[in-house]
Design an enzyme around this catalytic site. Structure first.
Site, mmCIF file in Angstrom:
data_model
loop_
_atom_site.group_PDB
_atom_site.id
_atom_site.type_symbol
_atom_site.label_atom_id
_atom_site.label_comp_id
_atom_site.label_asym_id
_atom_site.label_seq_id
_atom_site.Cartn_x
_atom_site.Cartn_y
_atom_site.Cartn_z
ATOM 1 N N GLY A 210 0.820 -1.204 0.000
ATOM 2 C CA GLY A 210 0.000 0.000 0.000
ATOM 3 C C GLY A 210 0.849 1.246 0.000
ATOM 4 O O GLY A 210 2.027 1.223 -0.352
ATOM 5 N N ASN A 211 0.243 2.374 0.383
ATOM 6 C CA ASN A 211 0.976 3.630 0.480
ATOM 7 C C ASN A 211 0.409 4.458 1.629
ATOM 8 O O ASN A 211 -0.505 4.023 2.325
ATOM 9 C CB ASN A 211 0.936 4.400 -0.846
ATOM 10 N N TYR A 212 0.933 5.663 1.814
ATOM 11 C CA TYR A 212 0.609 6.463 2.988
ATOM 12 C C TYR A 212 -0.617 7.360 2.821
ATOM 13 O O TYR A 212 -0.911 8.170 3.696
ATOM 14 C CB TYR A 212 1.803 7.347 3.359
ATOM 15 N N SER A 213 -1.327 7.252 1.718
ATOM 16 C CA SER A 213 -2.458 8.156 1.488
ATOM 17 C C SER A 213 -3.515 8.020 2.581
ATOM 18 O O SER A 213 -3.932 6.911 2.931
ATOM 19 C CB SER A 213 -3.098 7.871 0.125
ATOM 20 N N ALA A 278 -4.545 7.545 -4.543
ATOM 21 C CA ALA A 278 -3.161 7.097 -4.742
ATOM 22 C C ALA A 278 -3.201 5.592 -5.035
ATOM 23 O O ALA A 278 -3.061 4.768 -4.139
ATOM 24 C CB ALA A 278 -2.323 7.393 -3.505
#
Length: 402
Positions: A210-213, A278
């Site tokens: 995943g990512n930090y969004s 994102a």
């Protein structure tokens, strides 16, 4: 021009040195045509007199539950029903805490709890009080409850320290109030798709890529567009956020492929799409059905495959509909954003850079440059994400044919 003509505004004033600005703000509201009822806390009267405020508003100032001379009861319920908008300026840390936790120990808080209208606050306090975790928790609670925060400005404070905590200037508060009343109808009849948050690409039942969004930018866009009258479909990845406006239809997804499926279906009935999610570029080729055990291998190799490009897919089918994308870049920001806009068939792109500490993931603020296919560009200063959402929608509304 009397832009607020006929509007009923409850102006709440609390006990801070910035209360002197409230007299000027009151005068601006009256000059713009509004009818204003001032509600002041007992401590607020230590900084500015009710006589001054009554002279400016043309109405007796309300402070206590009962009038001192007549014993007449001041109905906070009636005030809450009367107002088209409640503005609390300045809003001290104490009042913000009481609002967030429903501590109804004065006339101002009971009026807030009874208000059927939207509420705006303009915080004012010392920089350490503003930055304190308890204040920020209370601010987050109020935002979740639908209160619009007019973020404090930076500058010299009453303590003679310099930093963020100054109440925003009356002229800027007036502009925000005027925007509040003018934006309600500008997108009436429009249907807009908004994507938000990250996507999670599962490795096994407990792990993912995943990512930090946080989804804050996309949710701000959805709320602002709904406030302007649009019918919103919000397709969001996993986030810890809630929608407030009843005009928002929320669809929760997890992966990029799920987001594409939901976005394609919603886009068919929309006038525009704003793609702020994102989305993960890659996903594991295979999802393991059981948890991978660490002791079985010293090295785990994951084969990743490319995810579908949602912006590119919608760009190929958009026809006369408008498509807005985002570019979050770390280098060659400008050129990469323009290249992405052209390649994916976008009508405009919102560029934000990780180089700016006030922009990027998990922030309440953002700093963007909006680029259009006609070559025009506009760079904005760092702002609260709800204000950034307003700038994006202003530019969308200005596109030919929208």
């Amino acid at each position: 021009m009397q832009t607020l003509k006929g509007k009923h505004i409850v102006l709440g004033i609390t006990g801070g040195i910035a209360a002197y600005k409230s007299a000027y703000l009151l005068r601006l509201f009256i000059k713009a045509g509004a009818e204003v009822q001032v509600v002041i806390t007992p401590n607020g009267k230590e900084f500015i007199t009710p006589a001054t405020l009554a002279a400016l508003s043309g109405k007796p100032v309300v402070s206590e539950f009962f009038a001192a001379n007549t014993g007449e009861w001041h109905s906070h319920v009636d005030l809450g029903l009367w107002s088209d908008l409640m503005v609390i300026a300045p809003a001290t840390a104490s009042t913000i805490g009481k609002m967030a936790n429903g501590i109804a120990d004065n006339m101002l808080i009971t009026t807030y709890l009874s208000a059927k209208s939207p509420v705006m606050i303009a915080p004012a306090m010392d920089l350490d009080m503003w930055a304190h975790p308890s204040t920020q928790r209370n601010i987050a609670t109020l935002e979740h409850d639908g209160v619009e925060i007019i973020q404090p400005a930076s500058g010299e404070l009453a303590s003679h320290l310099t930093g963020r905590g100054r109440m925003e200037e009356p002229e800027e508060i007036l502009r925000r109030v005027e925007l509040h009343f003018s934006r309600k109808e500008s997108l009436c009849g429009k249907r807009i798709l908004v994507t938000a948050g990250p996507t999670y690409e599962d490795i096994d039942p407990v792990r993912f890529i995943g990512n930090y969004s946080s989804g804050k930018m996309g949710f701000a866009i959805a709320e602002e567009a709904a406030a302007r009258g649009a019918e919103i479909t919000l397709v969001t990845g996993p986030v810890a956020l809630h929608t407030e406006h009843p005009g928002i239809k929320r669809i929760d997804v997890r992966s990029a492929r799920q987001m594409l499926e939901a976005a394609e279906k919603a886009f068919a009935d929309c006038d525009a799409a704003i793609l702020s999610a994102a989305v993960a570029d890659y996903a594991p080729e295979h999802r393991h059905e059981t948890k991978l055990k660490r002791e079985k291998t010293d090295c785990l190799d994951l084969k990743l495959v490319r995810n579908p490009d949602i912006a590119a897919v919608l760009g190929m089918i958009k026809g006369e509909r408008k498509l807005v994308g985002f570019a979050l870049e770390t280098d060659n920001e400008h050129d990469n954003a323009i290249g992405k806009m052209k390649k994916k068939g976008l009508d405009m792109i919102v560029l934000n850079s990780l180089r700016n500490p006030l922009a990027g993931f998990n922030k309440n603020t953002n700093q963007v440059t909006i680029i259009k296919t006609d070559g025009t560009e506009k760079e904005y200063p760092a702002k609260d994400k709800r204000d950034v959402a307003g700038d994006i929608l202003d530019q969308l509304e200005s596109l030919p044919g929208f």
